[in-house]
Design a protein around this motif. Structure first.
Motif, PDB file in Angstrom:
ATOM      1  N   THR A   1      40.272 113.291  53.855  1.00 12.41           N
ATOM      2  CA  THR A   1      41.535 112.539  54.209  1.00 12.41           C
ATOM      3  C   THR A   1      42.317 112.172  52.819  1.00 12.41           C
TER       4      THR A   1
ATOM      5  N   PHE B   1      44.384 111.402  49.360  1.00 14.53           N
ATOM      6  CA  PHE B   1      45.556 111.763  48.790  1.00 14.53           C
ATOM      7  C   PHE B   1      45.574 112.930  48.325  1.00 14.53           C
ATOM      8  N   VAL B   2      44.584 113.344  47.138  1.00 17.79           N
ATOM      9  CA  VAL B   2      44.540 114.524  46.599  1.00 17.79           C
ATOM     10  C   VAL B   2      44.007 115.424  47.350  1.00 17.79           C
TER      11      VAL B   2
ATOM     12  N   ARG C   1      34.354 110.909  56.618  1.00 16.57           N
ATOM     13  CA  ARG C   1      33.397 109.992  56.935  1.00 16.57           C
ATOM     14  C   ARG C   1      32.812 109.598  58.009  1.00 16.57           C
TER      15      ARG C   1
ATOM     16  N   THR D   1      35.897 116.554  46.326  1.00 18.38           N
ATOM     17  CA  THR D   1      36.968 115.312  45.767  1.00 18.38           C
ATOM     18  C   THR D   1      36.572 114.163  46.062  1.00 18.38           C
TER      19      THR D   1
ATOM     20  N   TYR E   1      35.028 102.192  36.983  1.00 15.96           N
ATOM     21  CA  TYR E   1      35.585 103.630  37.496  1.00 15.96           C
ATOM     22  C   TYR E   1      35.428 104.539  36.753  1.00 15.96           C
TER      23      TYR E   1
ATOM     24  N   LYS F   1      33.334 108.116  37.218  1.00 21.44           N
ATOM     25  CA  LYS F   1      33.630 109.530  37.200  1.00 21.44           C
ATOM     26  C   LYS F   1      32.746 110.107  36.178  1.00 21.44           C
TER      27      LYS F   1
ATOM     28  N   VAL G   1      47.497 110.481  39.378  1.00 21.40           N
ATOM     29  CA  VAL G   1      48.206 111.606  40.390  1.00 21.40           C
ATOM     30  C   VAL G   1      49.350 110.787  41.119  1.00 21.40           C
TER      31      VAL G   1
ATOM     32  N   ARG H   1      48.651 106.879  55.268  1.00 20.67           N
ATOM     33  CA  ARG H   1      47.758 105.992  54.754  1.00 20.67           C
ATOM     34  C   ARG H   1      48.489 105.312  53.561  1.00 20.67           C
TER      35      ARG H   1
ATOM     36  N   SER I   1      46.882 105.441  44.100  1.00 22.70           N
ATOM     37  CA  SER I   1      48.406 106.034  43.482  1.00 22.70           C
ATOM     38  C   SER I   1      49.199 105.546  44.691  1.00 22.70           C
TER      39      SER I   1
HETATM   40  N1  NAP Z   1      44.740 109.430  42.423  1.00 26.23           N
HETATM   41  C1  NAP Z   1      44.394 109.383  40.861  1.00 26.23           C
HETATM   42  O1  NAP Z   1      45.270 109.171  40.177  1.00 26.23           O
HETATM   43  C2  NAP Z   1      43.143 110.286  40.507  1.00 26.23           C
HETATM   44  C3  NAP Z   1      43.226 110.638  39.246  1.00 26.23           C
HETATM   45  C4  NAP Z   1      42.087 111.387  38.572  1.00 26.23           C
HETATM   46  C5  NAP Z   1      41.246 111.560  39.627  1.00 26.23           C
HETATM   47  N2  NAP Z   1      41.072 111.343  40.846  1.00 26.23           N
HETATM   48  C6  NAP Z   1      40.056 111.733  41.698  1.00 26.23           C
HETATM   49  O2  NAP Z   1      40.372 112.291  42.823  1.00 26.23           O
HETATM   50  C7  NAP Z   1      39.595 111.997  43.987  1.00 26.23           C
HETATM   51  C8  NAP Z   1      40.406 111.762  45.240  1.00 26.23           C
HETATM   52  O3  NAP Z   1      41.221 110.508  44.774  1.00 26.23           O
HETATM   53  P1  NAP Z   1      42.363 110.058  45.566  1.00 26.23           P
HETATM   54  O4  NAP Z   1      43.429 109.338  44.588  1.00 26.23           O
HETATM   55  O5  NAP Z   1      42.972 111.279  46.589  1.00 26.23           O
HETATM   56  O6  NAP Z   1      41.767 108.809  46.442  1.00 26.23           O
HETATM   57  P2  NAP Z   1      41.922 108.752  47.902  1.00 26.23           P
HETATM   58  O7  NAP Z   1      43.110 109.010  48.711  1.00 26.23           O
HETATM   59  O8  NAP Z   1      41.395 107.333  48.087  1.00 26.23           O
HETATM   60  O9  NAP Z   1      40.586 109.430  48.626  1.00 26.23           O
HETATM   61  C9  NAP Z   1      39.432 109.281  48.403  1.00 26.23           C
HETATM   62  C10 NAP Z   1      38.743 109.910  49.208  1.00 26.23           C
HETATM   63  O10 NAP Z   1      37.298 109.875  48.916  1.00 26.23           O
HETATM   64  C11 NAP Z   1      36.684 109.436  50.319  1.00 26.23           C
HETATM   65  N3  NAP Z   1      35.512 108.212  49.969  1.00 26.23           N
HETATM   66  C12 NAP Z   1      35.840 107.208  49.168  1.00 26.23           C
HETATM   67  N4  NAP Z   1      34.899 106.565  48.851  1.00 26.23           N
HETATM   68  C13 NAP Z   1      33.650 107.181  49.838  1.00 26.23           C
HETATM   69  C14 NAP Z   1      32.456 106.746  50.240  1.00 26.23           C
HETATM   70  N5  NAP Z   1      31.798 105.705  49.722  1.00 26.23           N
HETATM   71  N6  NAP Z   1      31.788 107.452  51.100  1.00 26.23           N
HETATM   72  C15 NAP Z   1      32.646 108.621  51.576  1.00 26.23           C
HETATM   73  N7  NAP Z   1      33.747 109.092  51.054  1.00 26.23           N
HETATM   74  C16 NAP Z   1      34.405 108.084  50.465  1.00 26.23           C
HETATM   75  C17 NAP Z   1      37.665 108.765  51.029  1.00 26.23           C
HETATM   76  O11 NAP Z   1      37.151 109.000  52.487  1.00 26.23           O
HETATM   77  P3  NAP Z   1      38.145 107.724  53.519  1.00 26.23           P
HETATM   78  O12 NAP Z   1      39.126 108.455  54.011  1.00 26.23           O
HETATM   79  O13 NAP Z   1      37.121 107.760  54.842  1.00 26.23           O
HETATM   80  O14 NAP Z   1      38.344 106.456  53.009  1.00 26.23           O
HETATM   81  C18 NAP Z   1      38.837 109.520  50.717  1.00 26.23           C
HETATM   82  O15 NAP Z   1      38.811 110.929  51.379  1.00 26.23           O
HETATM   83  C19 NAP Z   1      38.603 111.061  43.574  1.00 26.23           C
HETATM   84  O16 NAP Z   1      37.417 111.843  43.055  1.00 26.23           O
HETATM   85  C20 NAP Z   1      39.435 110.482  42.436  1.00 26.23           C
HETATM   86  O17 NAP Z   1      38.275 110.113  41.377  1.00 26.23           O
HETATM   87  C21 NAP Z   1      42.257 110.678  41.201  1.00 26.23           C
END
Ligand code: NAP
Length: 321
Positions: free
Chosen positions: A11, A13-14, A34, A82, A160, A164, A190, A198, A203
């Motif tokens: 679900t 963003f990435v 989830r 992810t 955070y 990671k 990102v 959402r 980001s």
């Molecule tokens: N965005 C950035 O700038 C960035 C940069 C570097 C690395 N990353 C990494 O990329 C990945 C995705 O990030 P994103 O920016 O796409 O964030 P996001 O949109 O907030 O997505 C996070 C995802 O992880 C799930 N999640 C979070 N906490 C959880 C928990 N306690 N139990 C089960 N699922 C959980 C969320 O599920 P729900 O939909 O149920 O909330 C969602 O599907 C992460 O590993 C992040 O560390 C992101």
């Protein structure tokens, strides 16, 4: 026959972009969520599944529950892990960040180990947060590379980044011990077009504030979400892919530049003027370009496409001049 790929936290963003690119290429995609009860979190994925050639199925799995990913990973060819919290409001860093990041990674990597007969490679979405050392700087004295490991962050200081780093270390420890083929993608901040409506991804929150002229708190190390999606897909499609891949522009990008790009594209709206910080080369992004053939999109397209999709979806309400 089409390959089957599991994408955890589908679900997000990435992960949504990874799913989109896999479905476009005809993969069978098993996305984990989830809760299947929260339809509003994944209806955009179902729309992608209906529109694109690949086949999408959604499965419930809990990062904190041991064995939760075993069934969904069974028989898959590739796993993209992810799911991990990237949140701004942290009350209890252990519970809110480190446990889901580290235990979740352990559970997903162990599920891949149990299905080693079919799983050819696992790709873990790590972060530049597991690389960067703000105090000490890069180990080669000039630019951060895949050789650098963040050994500065802790539960109390930058939790955070700590979550990671610990999660990536856990992935490497298990995969080395068990002989599992692991690749990590280490993105900086990102940005880029949104697919879902959402608003809770960090980001999206920060860029929405910029588009609404409310704030200019954008991290200067950046990359486009489409490049991150491509890097993940290439990480399974290029047989020789191995190790860690920093995926990012190599130099910092200023908020003044974002403002200039958006003001030129949307002259009718007001944006923060931003800060005129000079571009500084901080990292070496050549490994992903040389080994996976990834070419990065120019940042101006990232800003224009992110602002356009946020406005079109009614997520961001820009202020007229
Ligand atoms: N965005 C950035 O700038 C960035 C940069 C570097 C690395 N990353 C990494 O990329 C990945 C995705 O990030 P994103 O920016 O796409 O964030 P996001 O949109 O907030 O997505 C996070 C995802 O992880 C799930 N999640 C979070 N906490 C959880 C928990 N306690 N139990 C089960 N699922 C959980 C969320 O599920 P729900 O939909 O149920 O909330 C969602 O599907 C992460 O590993 C992040 O560390 C992101």
């Amino acid at each position: 026959m089409a390959f089957t790929a599991v994408v955890t936290g589908a679900t997000g963003f990435v992960a949504t972009e990874i799913c989109r690119q896999l479905l476009e290429k005809g993969y069978n995609v098993r996305g984990t969520v989830r809760s299947l009860a929260s339809k509003e979190k994944y209806s955009h994925l179902q729309a992608l599944g209906e529109a694109l050639p690949g086949v999408l199925t959604l499965h419930e799995a809990d990062l904190l529950a041991e064995g939760s990913f075993d069934d969904v990973v069974k028989g898959a060819d590739f796993v993209f892990h992810t799911a991990s919290p990237f949140i701004r409001e942290v009350h209890d860093p252990q519970k809110d960040l480190v446990d889901p990041a580290v235990k979740g990674t352990r559970n997903v990597v162990q599920a891949a180990v149990k299905s080693k007969d079919t799983v050819k490679r696992i790709v873990v979405t790590s972060s530049f947060a597991a690389v960067v050392k703000s105090q000490k700087g890069p180990q080669n004295g000039s630019l951060f590379t895949e050789e650098d490991w963040n050994d500065e962050s802790s539960l109390d200081d930058q939790p955070y980044r700590f979550s990671k780093t610990e999660a990536e270390k856990e992935a490497w420890a298990i995969s080395k011990r068990e002989g599992l083929d692991l690749v990590t993608i280490n993105p900086t901040f990102v940005l880029g077009p949104v697919v879902s409506s959402r608003t809770d991804a960090t980001s999206i929150i920060l860029f929405k504030d910029f588009v609404e002229n409310k704030g200019a708190d954008i991290i200067p190390w950046q990359v486009d979400v489409r490049d991150i999606g491509r890097a993940h897909v290439l990480a399974v499609e290029v047989p020789t892919a191995s190790g860690r891949y920093i995926v990012s522009h190599d130099s910092t990008l200023s908020t003044k530049y974002i403002s200039e790009v958006l003001s030129e594209r949307f002259p009718q709206y007001q944006f923060p003027s931003g800060e005129d910080a000079p571009a500084k080369q901080v990292l070496d992004n050549s490994k992903v370009q040389k080994e996976l053939g990834l070419q990065l999109l120019p940042a101006k397209f990232t800003y224009i496409d992110m602002a356009t999709t946020l406005i079109q979806k009614g997520i961001a309400k820009p202020v007229a001049k």
